[in-house]
Write an enzyme that holds these catalytic residues in place. Structure first.
Site, mmCIF file in Angstrom:
data_model
loop_
_atom_site.group_PDB
_atom_site.id
_atom_site.type_symbol
_atom_site.label_atom_id
_atom_site.label_comp_id
_atom_site.label_asym_id
_atom_site.label_seq_id
_atom_site.Cartn_x
_atom_site.Cartn_y
_atom_site.Cartn_z
ATOM 1 N N PHE A 154 8.190 -22.156 14.732
ATOM 2 C CA PHE A 154 8.808 -22.376 15.119
ATOM 3 C C PHE A 154 7.845 -24.270 15.769
ATOM 4 O O PHE A 154 7.203 -24.720 15.208
ATOM 5 C CB PHE A 154 7.504 -22.322 16.579
ATOM 6 C CG PHE A 154 7.138 -22.211 17.919
ATOM 7 C CD1 PHE A 154 7.731 -21.456 19.072
ATOM 8 C CD2 PHE A 154 6.463 -23.616 18.747
ATOM 9 C CE1 PHE A 154 7.740 -21.178 19.708
ATOM 10 C CE2 PHE A 154 6.623 -22.854 19.685
ATOM 11 C CZ PHE A 154 7.022 -22.878 20.741
ATOM 12 N N ARG A 202 5.997 -31.839 24.921
ATOM 13 C CA ARG A 202 7.451 -32.118 24.975
ATOM 14 C C ARG A 202 7.842 -33.447 24.650
ATOM 15 O O ARG A 202 8.943 -34.059 24.407
ATOM 16 C CB ARG A 202 7.562 -31.284 26.898
ATOM 17 C CG ARG A 202 7.942 -29.861 26.627
ATOM 18 C CD ARG A 202 8.675 -30.453 28.046
ATOM 19 N NE ARG A 202 8.147 -28.506 28.658
ATOM 20 C CZ ARG A 202 9.081 -27.980 28.581
ATOM 21 N NH1 ARG A 202 10.178 -28.108 27.441
ATOM 22 N NH2 ARG A 202 8.604 -26.385 28.844
ATOM 23 N N LYS A 226 12.879 -27.349 31.173
ATOM 24 C CA LYS A 226 12.681 -28.874 31.129
ATOM 25 C C LYS A 226 12.930 -28.935 29.368
ATOM 26 O O LYS A 226 13.664 -30.463 29.534
ATOM 27 C CB LYS A 226 11.488 -28.875 30.987
ATOM 28 C CG LYS A 226 10.419 -27.828 32.818
ATOM 29 C CD LYS A 226 9.269 -28.385 32.319
ATOM 30 C CE LYS A 226 9.109 -27.482 33.760
ATOM 31 N NZ LYS A 226 7.004 -26.924 33.565
ATOM 32 N N GLY A 227 13.511 -28.425 28.230
ATOM 33 C CA GLY A 227 13.090 -28.792 27.013
ATOM 34 C C GLY A 227 14.500 -29.507 26.830
ATOM 35 O O GLY A 227 13.835 -30.442 26.457
ATOM 36 N N ASP A 254 17.625 -19.964 19.737
ATOM 37 C CA ASP A 254 17.864 -19.214 18.915
ATOM 38 C C ASP A 254 17.684 -18.018 19.080
ATOM 39 O O ASP A 254 19.048 -17.611 18.056
ATOM 40 C CB ASP A 254 15.959 -18.869 19.463
ATOM 41 C CG ASP A 254 14.841 -18.548 19.196
ATOM 42 O OD1 ASP A 254 15.095 -18.562 17.262
ATOM 43 O OD2 ASP A 254 13.848 -18.036 19.143
ATOM 44 N N ASP A 313 8.321 -27.743 23.426
ATOM 45 C CA ASP A 313 7.063 -27.223 24.398
ATOM 46 C C ASP A 313 6.225 -26.169 23.212
ATOM 47 O O ASP A 313 6.515 -25.183 22.600
ATOM 48 C CB ASP A 313 6.734 -27.006 25.472
ATOM 49 C CG ASP A 313 7.209 -25.270 25.846
ATOM 50 O OD1 ASP A 313 8.334 -25.624 25.558
ATOM 51 O OD2 ASP A 313 6.363 -24.499 26.355
ATOM 52 N N GLU A 373 21.237 -27.415 25.881
ATOM 53 C CA GLU A 373 20.155 -26.908 25.504
ATOM 54 C C GLU A 373 19.723 -28.118 24.603
ATOM 55 O O GLU A 373 19.675 -28.560 23.797
ATOM 56 C CB GLU A 373 20.153 -25.724 25.078
ATOM 57 C CG GLU A 373 20.795 -24.645 26.132
ATOM 58 C CD GLU A 373 19.299 -23.921 25.549
ATOM 59 O OE1 GLU A 373 18.759 -24.698 25.833
ATOM 60 O OE2 GLU A 373 18.882 -23.058 26.350
ATOM 61 N N ASP A 374 18.036 -27.381 24.203
ATOM 62 C CA ASP A 374 17.157 -27.975 23.458
ATOM 63 C C ASP A 374 17.090 -27.805 22.525
ATOM 64 O O ASP A 374 17.191 -27.876 20.736
ATOM 65 C CB ASP A 374 15.305 -27.996 23.755
ATOM 66 C CG ASP A 374 14.987 -26.898 24.190
ATOM 67 O OD1 ASP A 374 16.119 -25.686 24.257
ATOM 68 O OD2 ASP A 374 14.288 -26.612 24.279
ATOM 69 N N LYS A 420 18.972 -22.798 15.288
ATOM 70 C CA LYS A 420 18.533 -21.236 14.548
ATOM 71 C C LYS A 420 19.217 -19.866 13.870
ATOM 72 O O LYS A 420 19.161 -19.225 14.506
ATOM 73 C CB LYS A 420 16.614 -21.342 14.864
ATOM 74 C CG LYS A 420 15.435 -22.152 15.259
ATOM 75 C CD LYS A 420 14.535 -20.712 15.405
ATOM 76 C CE LYS A 420 13.585 -22.042 15.524
ATOM 77 N NZ LYS A 420 12.302 -21.231 16.290
HETATM 78 P P1 5GP Z 1 17.037 -17.961 23.200
HETATM 79 O O1 5GP Z 1 16.889 -17.647 23.783
HETATM 80 O O2 5GP Z 1 18.279 -18.956 22.336
HETATM 81 O O3 5GP Z 1 16.087 -17.041 22.484
HETATM 82 O O4 5GP Z 1 16.237 -19.066 23.533
HETATM 83 C C1 5GP Z 1 15.933 -20.175 24.213
HETATM 84 C C2 5GP Z 1 15.088 -21.169 24.457
HETATM 85 O O5 5GP Z 1 13.722 -20.311 23.720
HETATM 86 C C3 5GP Z 1 14.782 -22.290 24.124
HETATM 87 O O6 5GP Z 1 15.518 -23.226 25.361
HETATM 88 C C4 5GP Z 1 13.423 -22.826 24.307
HETATM 89 O O7 5GP Z 1 13.127 -22.985 25.428
HETATM 90 C C5 5GP Z 1 12.949 -21.356 23.363
HETATM 91 N N1 5GP Z 1 12.224 -21.519 21.847
HETATM 92 C C6 5GP Z 1 13.334 -21.197 21.018
HETATM 93 N N2 5GP Z 1 13.033 -21.675 19.577
HETATM 94 C C7 5GP Z 1 12.004 -22.396 19.958
HETATM 95 C C8 5GP Z 1 11.112 -23.342 18.906
HETATM 96 O O8 5GP Z 1 10.855 -23.287 17.308
HETATM 97 N N3 5GP Z 1 10.340 -23.498 18.997
HETATM 98 C C9 5GP Z 1 10.140 -24.360 21.230
HETATM 99 N N4 5GP Z 1 8.840 -24.297 21.338
HETATM 100 N N5 5GP Z 1 10.834 -23.411 22.127
HETATM 101 C C10 5GP Z 1 11.729 -22.112 21.190
#
Ligand code: 5GP
Length: 178
Positions: free
Chosen positions: A152, A165, A44-45, A103, A159, A99-100, A131
């Protein structure tokens, strides 16, 4: 008020809005020759970012959404489960994943593989936040709104336990709330 839970604001509404205008111009330029362009928002992000960004794109595009979750308890990096699949065909199409935040990179890495396997011609990623210091797999976002430190963050779609959100900017929560 949810804004009282923040320790600090990292990216303001004005900064997000201005950056979406820039990203829109860049996408207009880079995809000028592309036909059948599909923007795919990851629920949903990505919802607030998707809404803001597509208004700044002047090309003829379509939008669709997917929802994914990571498999719990698997050893391998990169297994994702489709919770909600796309409604339109992606065969031979150029896709822009929205994407939001990127990470570890696992989500976009797995999604790119999956979408290429389903016949996409090209898959690029636009993310509001990046990040890079947290990356676990070798994947890059093609378009980045803002780079953030290893903290974070919440707001503008992001969220904490499904909350925050709807904040119109990006911030960091007070320590006592985690
Ligand atoms: P990845 O697969 O790149 O590790 O993670 C992506 C997802 O992890 C993002 O779409 C998000 O939902 C969540 N996420 C990663 N870092 C953060 C953060 O700092 N804050 C929040 N709220 N969600 C995060």
């Amino acid at each position: 008020m949810i804004k009282d839970d923040l320790k600090k604001i990292l990216v303001t509404e004005e900064q997000i809005s201005a950056r979406c205008i820039e990203l829109g111009k860049q996408l207009d330029h880079d995809y000028a020759g592309s036909h059948d362009l599909l923007f795919v928002g990851i629920l949903k992000g990505s919802v607030p970012f998707m809404a803001e960004l597509i208004k700044r794109v002047s090309l003829d595009i379509q939008i669709d959404f997917m929802a994914v979750s990571s498999y719990q308890g698997t050893e391998t990096l990169g297994d994702i489960k489709i919770i909600k699949d796309l409604e339109v065909s992606i065969q031979g199409r150029d896709l822009v994943l929205v994407e939001d935040i990127v990470d570890t990179g696992i989500t976009i890495n797995s999604l790119k593989t999956l979408l290429y396997n389903k016949g996409a011609h090209d898959v690029k990623v636009v993310t509001l936040l990046d990040k890079p210091s947290r990356r676990q797999v070798d994947v890059k976002a093609d378009y980045v709104g803002f780079e953030v430190e290893n903290e974070f963050v919440v707001g503008f779609g992001l969220d904490y336990n499904q909350k925050y959100r709807n904040l119109p900017y990006i911030g960091v929560l007070k320590e006592e709330l985690y």
